[in-house]
Write a protein that holds these residues in place. Sequence first.
Motif, PDB file in Angstrom:
ATOM      1  N   PRO A  66       5.403  -3.881  -8.096  1.00 32.91           N
ATOM      2  CA  PRO A  66       5.699  -3.477  -6.568  1.00 32.91           C
ATOM      3  C   PRO A  66       5.237  -5.038  -6.418  1.00 32.91           C
ATOM      4  N   PHE A  67       6.194  -5.836  -5.020  1.00 35.50           N
ATOM      5  CA  PHE A  67       5.892  -7.151  -4.464  1.00 35.50           C
ATOM      6  C   PHE A  67       5.238  -7.143  -3.095  1.00 35.50           C
ATOM      7  N   GLY A  68       4.220  -8.051  -3.194  1.00 32.72           N
ATOM      8  CA  GLY A  68       4.094  -8.025  -1.488  1.00 32.72           C
ATOM      9  C   GLY A  68       4.571  -9.569  -1.506  1.00 32.72           C
ATOM     10  N   VAL A  76      -1.797   0.989   8.768  1.00 31.81           N
ATOM     11  CA  VAL A  76      -0.081   0.102   9.262  1.00 31.81           C
ATOM     12  C   VAL A  76       0.502   0.156   7.322  1.00 31.81           C
ATOM     13  N   GLN A  77       1.797  -0.593   7.332  1.00 35.51           N
ATOM     14  CA  GLN A  77       2.354  -0.591   6.218  1.00 35.51           C
ATOM     15  C   GLN A  77       1.817  -1.425   5.541  1.00 35.51           C
ATOM     16  N   PRO A  78       1.719  -1.783   4.187  1.00 36.39           N
ATOM     17  CA  PRO A  78       2.023  -2.250   2.618  1.00 36.39           C
ATOM     18  C   PRO A  78       2.070  -3.451   2.850  1.00 36.39           C
ATOM     19  N   GLY A  79       3.710  -3.884   3.286  1.00 33.87           N
ATOM     20  CA  GLY A  79       3.985  -5.344   3.743  1.00 33.87           C
ATOM     21  C   GLY A  79       3.493  -6.484   4.900  1.00 33.87           C
ATOM     22  N   ILE A  80       2.764  -5.894   5.588  1.00 44.23           N
ATOM     23  CA  ILE A  80       2.498  -6.277   6.777  1.00 44.23           C
ATOM     24  C   ILE A  80       1.304  -7.512   6.615  1.00 44.23           C
ATOM     25  N   GLY A  81       2.281  -9.274   6.556  1.00 39.44           N
ATOM     26  CA  GLY A  81       1.034 -10.586   6.516  1.00 39.44           C
ATOM     27  C   GLY A  81       0.136 -10.233   8.159  1.00 39.44           C
ATOM     28  N   GLY A  82      -0.566 -10.720   6.926  1.00 36.82           N
ATOM     29  CA  GLY A  82      -1.940 -11.282   7.760  1.00 36.82           C
ATOM     30  C   GLY A  82      -1.259 -11.743   9.576  1.00 36.82           C
ATOM     31  N   HIS A 106      -9.758 -10.721   8.467  1.00 38.01           N
ATOM     32  CA  HIS A 106      -9.620 -10.976   6.420  1.00 38.01           C
ATOM     33  C   HIS A 106      -8.782 -11.625   6.688  1.00 38.01           C
ATOM     34  N   ILE A 107      -9.122 -12.992   6.063  1.00 38.02           N
ATOM     35  CA  ILE A 107      -8.220 -14.641   6.107  1.00 38.02           C
ATOM     36  C   ILE A 107      -8.934 -15.754   5.606  1.00 38.02           C
ATOM     37  N   VAL A 126      -1.203  -7.177   3.591  1.00 45.17           N
ATOM     38  CA  VAL A 126      -2.160  -6.259   3.670  1.00 45.17           C
ATOM     39  C   VAL A 126      -2.678  -6.004   2.428  1.00 45.17           C
ATOM     40  N   GLY A 127      -1.167  -5.095   1.938  1.00 44.56           N
ATOM     41  CA  GLY A 127      -1.140  -4.084   0.699  1.00 44.56           C
ATOM     42  C   GLY A 127      -2.076  -5.312  -0.682  1.00 44.56           C
ATOM     43  N   GLY A 128      -1.063  -6.041  -0.393  1.00 48.36           N
ATOM     44  CA  GLY A 128      -2.265  -6.951  -1.622  1.00 48.36           C
ATOM     45  C   GLY A 128      -3.432  -7.275  -1.535  1.00 48.36           C
TER      46      GLY A 128
END
Length: 530
Positions: free
Chosen positions: A124-126, A165-171, A187-188, A197-199
């Motif tokens: 898996p790759f985020g 959310v889905q896992p690939g959305i960025g902060g 969360h920053i 977010v998934g990562g």
Amino acid sequence: MVVSTEVVQRWGGGGHGVPVTLQEFLADRGMGAAQPRPALDLAAVDVRPSRIAAEEIAGLGCAYEYDDMVRLRCSGGFSFIDLCRRRWSDSALPAVDVVLLPRSHDDVRRILDAAREKQWAVVPFGGGTSVVDGVDVTDRLTVGVAFWEMNSVLDLDSETGEVRVQPGIGGPELERWLEARGFTWGHIPQSWERATVGGYVATRSAGQTSTGFGRADATVTNLRIAAPIADFDLGRAPGTAAGPDLKQVFLGSEGSFGIITEIGLRVRPLPEKKVYEGLLFPSFVAGKRAFRQLALDRVPADMMRLSDAEESAVNLAMSGLSGITKQAFDRYTALRKVAGGCLAIVGWEGPADVVAARRAHAYTVFRQFGAVRLPATVGRSWEKNRFTAPYLRDDLLDAGYLVETLETANEWSQLDATYKAVHEGLRGALGDPLIGTHLSHIYPTGASLYFTVITPLADDPVAQWKTAKAAATQALVDTDATITHHHSVGRDHAPWLTGEVGESGVDLLRVIKAHVDPQSLMNPGVLGLG
């Protein structure tokens, strides 16, 4: 899809060069003679050819990429060793055989079913921001699963304060979406600009305001997971006594048990007031005691960071103070008995009256330990520049310096021993490196220590850092500190995991792995599994 060499080798666009003030600081430390080592052009470096034909993936119903740079990007993280391999490789680079781009849980399900049938390893790759070899490939046929198309917000329950959310959305993307609706996840971490977010969830990430609002895993309300053997939908009510919390099996599992496809997160209203400020303590010990007192009082600031004298000196050198302004600062800090002291950054968020009350109590405590408040520009400067360190690392690598970080956490009574042992381990391995250390992520019973190491590159920089990291990690084990507070285990920390959770604990992880992933397809090697 076009991925440039720069995206694979660097955190961001650059280089801009090492600031003159830092060059002077390193020269004063006797480290100014490093030999520049610019990165190779990856276009001239061989990448292992794909061994999976397009016909084998055509029926999966998702997009895919065979481009060498895309495959290479999805085959490693951003540790110092990852960057060494991609910057200065003298041999062909291994890469996943193909990058798959699912859009939904069902797409992921089909990918895992095909992987079971064809015996593909799955990575898996985020955002690719792991610094502990959390993303890597072996000689096995391997598909990378990138979440660039799984980047949507699925639902917001504004009454409950929960977003799905889905896992690939960025902060940054998630925060912009939430802010438009009056909310924030908040969360920053420093990896915010690239991570997903998934990562965060798969590695138990801790953000800069985790003291006040919790780590990423503490905000997770539910998870949907596709594992090779089955799907899981976990998390119901805000609290439950229905046996062990199975979400915890997958939080921190680093892709070893399955792929997280949907995430529920606790969010909060946008704060009415934000205040970030700087102050100087006369010593690291004084600052640590002040932070501990606030934690015991149960009114810590939301963001608490205390640099030791070495890191504070670097920060001051890079602040741009010079001439009359620097002279005035020196006179002021000497008069207030904090010259050469330790810089702290503290921050509060929330309703204005609550922030005022918490802040007033904090400064009562800070004054008891000799702290002196700095101009408001210090806090604002930190907030503005808090994501710059990875870019600076790019430039320091170009200039010929090893730059890497490691972190831990321990109880208050053990922190001094851990601090000392890690410094001794690093100096024993590297000679006299620059080691900047800060205290952060404050708990009632202890805190995290974060170490940044800078030293000229050796002829074999990979061996140079492996020796130093082993010495530092052993120091953590020897002082009963955790091997990782928020960077996760990956493959780098796996040899020491038994010392943290015990033989029976590792056996339990193996049993879980054997149940959900009996063919050991998922991210082989992380957590020391499969």
